[in-house]
Design an enzyme around this catalytic site. Structure first.
Site, PDB file in Angstrom:
ATOM      1  N   SER A  22       0.835  -1.210   0.000  1.00 51.30           N
ATOM      2  CA  SER A  22       0.000   0.000   0.000  1.00 51.30           C
ATOM      3  C   SER A  22       0.867   1.257   0.000  1.00 51.30           C
ATOM      4  CB  SER A  22      -0.887   0.023   1.246  1.00 51.30           C
ATOM      5  OG  SER A  22      -1.817  -1.017   1.199  1.00 51.30           O
ATOM      6  N   SER A 166     -13.127   2.158   2.957  1.00 50.00           N
ATOM      7  CA  SER A 166     -12.199   1.729   1.915  1.00 50.00           C
ATOM      8  C   SER A 166     -11.106   2.752   1.695  1.00 50.00           C
ATOM      9  CB  SER A 166     -12.947   1.507   0.596  1.00 50.00           C
ATOM     10  OG  SER A 166     -12.017   1.446  -0.465  1.00 50.00           O
ATOM     11  N   GLN A 168      -8.908   2.551  -0.607  1.00 56.11           N
ATOM     12  CA  GLN A 168      -8.723   2.807  -2.043  1.00 56.11           C
ATOM     13  C   GLN A 168      -9.656   3.913  -2.492  1.00 56.11           C
ATOM     14  OE1 GLN A 168      -9.172  -0.985  -3.993  1.00 56.11           O
ATOM     15  NE2 GLN A 168      -7.246  -1.767  -3.178  1.00 56.11           N
ATOM     16  N   ASP A 314      -7.313  -7.714   4.778  1.00 51.83           N
ATOM     17  CA  ASP A 314      -6.528  -8.583   3.887  1.00 51.83           C
ATOM     18  C   ASP A 314      -6.044  -9.856   4.588  1.00 51.83           C
ATOM     19  OD1 ASP A 314      -6.914  -6.850   1.815  1.00 51.83           O
ATOM     20  OD2 ASP A 314      -4.972  -5.851   2.020  1.00 51.83           O
ATOM     21  N   LYS A 341     -12.690  -8.783  -3.567  1.00 53.05           N
ATOM     22  CA  LYS A 341     -11.222  -8.647  -3.614  1.00 53.05           C
ATOM     23  C   LYS A 341     -10.707  -9.357  -4.880  1.00 53.05           C
ATOM     24  CE  LYS A 341     -10.789  -6.279   0.147  1.00 53.05           C
ATOM     25  NZ  LYS A 341     -10.416  -4.864   0.032  1.00 53.05           N
ATOM     26  N   ARG A 345     -13.152 -13.875  -1.545  1.00 48.92           N
ATOM     27  CA  ARG A 345     -12.339 -14.492  -0.487  1.00 48.92           C
ATOM     28  C   ARG A 345     -13.169 -15.132   0.611  1.00 48.92           C
ATOM     29  NH1 ARG A 345      -7.495 -10.056  -0.174  1.00 48.92           N
ATOM     30  NH2 ARG A 345      -6.385 -10.838  -2.004  1.00 48.92           N
TER      31      ARG A 345
HETATM   32  C1  S3P Z   1      -5.689  -1.161   0.058  1.00 49.66           C
HETATM   33  C2  S3P Z   1      -6.924  -1.085   0.637  1.00 49.66           C
HETATM   34  C3  S3P Z   1      -7.777  -2.252   0.893  1.00 49.66           C
HETATM   35  C4  S3P Z   1      -6.992  -3.544   0.807  1.00 49.66           C
HETATM   36  C5  S3P Z   1      -6.088  -3.577  -0.380  1.00 49.66           C
HETATM   37  C6  S3P Z   1      -5.083  -2.441  -0.306  1.00 49.66           C
HETATM   38  C7  S3P Z   1      -4.932   0.087  -0.181  1.00 49.66           C
HETATM   39  O1  S3P Z   1      -8.810  -2.284  -0.089  1.00 49.66           O
HETATM   40  O2  S3P Z   1      -7.885  -4.638   0.780  1.00 49.66           O
HETATM   41  O3  S3P Z   1      -5.383  -4.798  -0.430  1.00 49.66           O
HETATM   42  O4  S3P Z   1      -3.711   0.031  -0.380  1.00 49.66           O
HETATM   43  O5  S3P Z   1      -5.562   1.151  -0.159  1.00 49.66           O
HETATM   44  P1  S3P Z   1     -10.167  -1.429   0.111  1.00 49.66           P
HETATM   45  O6  S3P Z   1      -9.802  -0.032   0.133  1.00 49.66           O
HETATM   46  O7  S3P Z   1     -11.020  -1.774  -1.067  1.00 49.66           O
HETATM   47  O8  S3P Z   1     -10.749  -1.922   1.403  1.00 49.66           O
END
Ligand code: S3P
Length: 448
Positions: A22, A166, A168, A314, A341, A345
């Site tokens: 990340s 989230s 992301q 995760d 995901k 999962r």
């Molecule tokens: C991540 C956020 C998570 C995680 C992903 C990495 C990131 O996803 O599951 O492996 O680096 O921002 P979500 O934001 O969809 O929860």
């Protein structure tokens, strides 16, 4: 490709794991639009993050790799240029969703796509707020699926209430918000990982976080800085769980990122009765520690509080492995996000446990595991999902006989050296199965 896993007793030794995925994505993307040279040390070199690096190169950013350092020569707030081709982010949801936010602020045309798994994952969660901010975006299924075609620019700030926690989506909205007029607010039910906010602050951006809300004014510029990427707790987690469940283990993992929005697995293992010691190291932007786990062989089941889920999202397939070894019931709910995901999962985890003979019930938004029974060696399948592949390998260590994990090529997206690290802690535990192709090659003969 297939792994053969032979359970070989407790794990012991000291290891490091590759850099945090990340944080590496964010260092490359924020570095691309900062002013000056961002020095990223010990980034993750894996398919996902290499695809992000390639994408920012295609946007005109000068990038240089020197040993375990990557230099990103930032183009400043308006310096990116139209890519000559489609940007393919492979398997990476983080890469594609963060770049969508960045590109929503750019007036040129860009097209984002990915592999077949990523093309099936929901993108409406990022295209909805970006469209509300004024970006022109289209894609399959009305802009809800990749490929996405973006012509950005002229953004206005948004106050966005996300139904899911989230990071992301949050990072996407913040990246667009940086390029928008006005103050952007992102609200989520529980604060998700906050690497973007921390990194933005270390690059000189003013930003406030209150509970699940992140608030930031647009138009601020980023100053390049040095980013030391800690080891990825999501990779360390495989050995934390293995160490915790295998009686007599003693494992130290050095230099792991322990940002509290990511440490749900440590909280969970501790709540299940594991013996874990955290030895904090000096840190600047992201907290870092050495983690020691000793296997007591006495874990108990636990009901995971809903508000813990984002910090362990995760690691939930692995949490199920710990649950299989623990006495009693472990319950995980509120994790419906797992269905979207790299693979579904929830189903993947349930099938993994069932193959090993573990009692498990699938829920819409999680699973219930009845642990403490016998675990048998099995033929596991990754379903193309790196975390299911590695969780299956860890489950195999607990089994009474040898197991196989097939379709493990996907591990290269995040942790290509997983077999080496596992074999350091448990020599001979994992061996690649000789492929049918090399078996059928004629024996080499010497020609003098
Ligand atoms: C991540 C956020 C998570 C995680 C992903 C990495 C990131 O996803 O599951 O492996 O680096 O921002 P979500 O934001 O969809 O929860």
């Amino acid at each position: 490709m297939t792994w053969i896993i032979s359970p070989s007793g407790p794990l012991s030794g000291e290891v490091q794991v590759p850099g945090d995925k990340s944080i590496t994505h964010r260092a490359y993307i924020l570095g691309a639009v900062s002013v000056g040279e961002t020095v990223v040390s010990r980034p993750l070199r894996a398919e996902d993050t290499d695809n992000t690096l390639e994408a920012i190169r295609s946007l005109g950013v000068d990038v240089e790799s020197k040993g375990d350092v990557v230099l990103i020569r930032g183009r400043g707030p308006d310096g990116l240029s139209e890519p000559g081709d489609v940007l393919d982010l492979g398997n990476s949801g983080t890469g594609v969703r963060l770049l969508a936010g960045l590109l929503a602020g750019c007036s040129f045309l860009s097209i984002l796509t990915g592999d077949s798994s990523l093309r099936g994952r929901p993108m409406g969660r990022v295209t909805d707020p970006l469209k509300r901010m004024g970006a022109a975006i289209d894609g399959r299924d009305g802009g809800r699926l990749l490929p996405l075609v973006i012509r950005g620019g002229g953004l206005k700030a948004v106050d966005f209430v996300s139904p899911v926690s989230s990071a992301q989506v949050k990072s996407c909205v913040l990246l667009a918000g940086l390029q928008a007029r006005g103050t952007t607010t992102f609200r989520e039910p529980v604060l998700s990982r906050d690497h973007t906010g921390r990194m933005l602050k270390s690059m000189g951006v003013h930003l406030a976080t209150r509970g699940g809300s992140t608030i930031m004014m647009g138009g601020q510029s980023l100053s390049a800085c040095e980013i030391a990427v800690p080891g990825d707790i999501s990779s360390a987690a495989f050995f934390l769980v293995a160490g915790a469940v295998l009686n007599g283990s003693d494992v130290v993992i050095r230099n792991v990122g322990v940002n509290p929005t990511r440490t749900g697995i440590i909280r969970l293992l501790s709540a299940m009765g594991a013996d874990i010691e955290i030895d904090d190291r000096p840190w600047d932007v992201e907290p870092v520690a050495d983690i020691r786990v000793r296997g007591t062989g006495r874990l108990r089941g636990f009901k995971v509080p809903l508000e813990w889920v984002p910090s362990i999202i995760d690691e939930l397939p692995l949490a199920a492995v710990a649950a299989a070894a623990a006495d009693g019931i472990t319950e995980i709910r509120g994790a419906g996000e797992l269905r979207v995901k790299e693979s579904d999962r929830i189903t993947g985890t349930v099938r993994m446990l069932q193959r090993a003979g573990v009692l498990v019930r699938e829920l819409d938004d999680g699973f219930i595991v009845e642990g403490g029974g016998s675990i048998k060696g099995a033929d596991f399948k990754s379903g193309g999902d790196h975390r299911i592949a590695m969780a299956s390998a860890i489950l195999s260590l607990l089994a009474g006989s040898t197991s196989r994990v097939s379709d493990i090529k996907c591990v290269a997206t995040s942790f290509g050296t997983f077999p080496d690290v596992l074999n350091t802690l448990s020599p001979g535990a994992l061996a690649p199965e000789p492929s049918a192709e090399s078996d059928s090659l004629p024996a080499l003969s010497r020609v003098d």
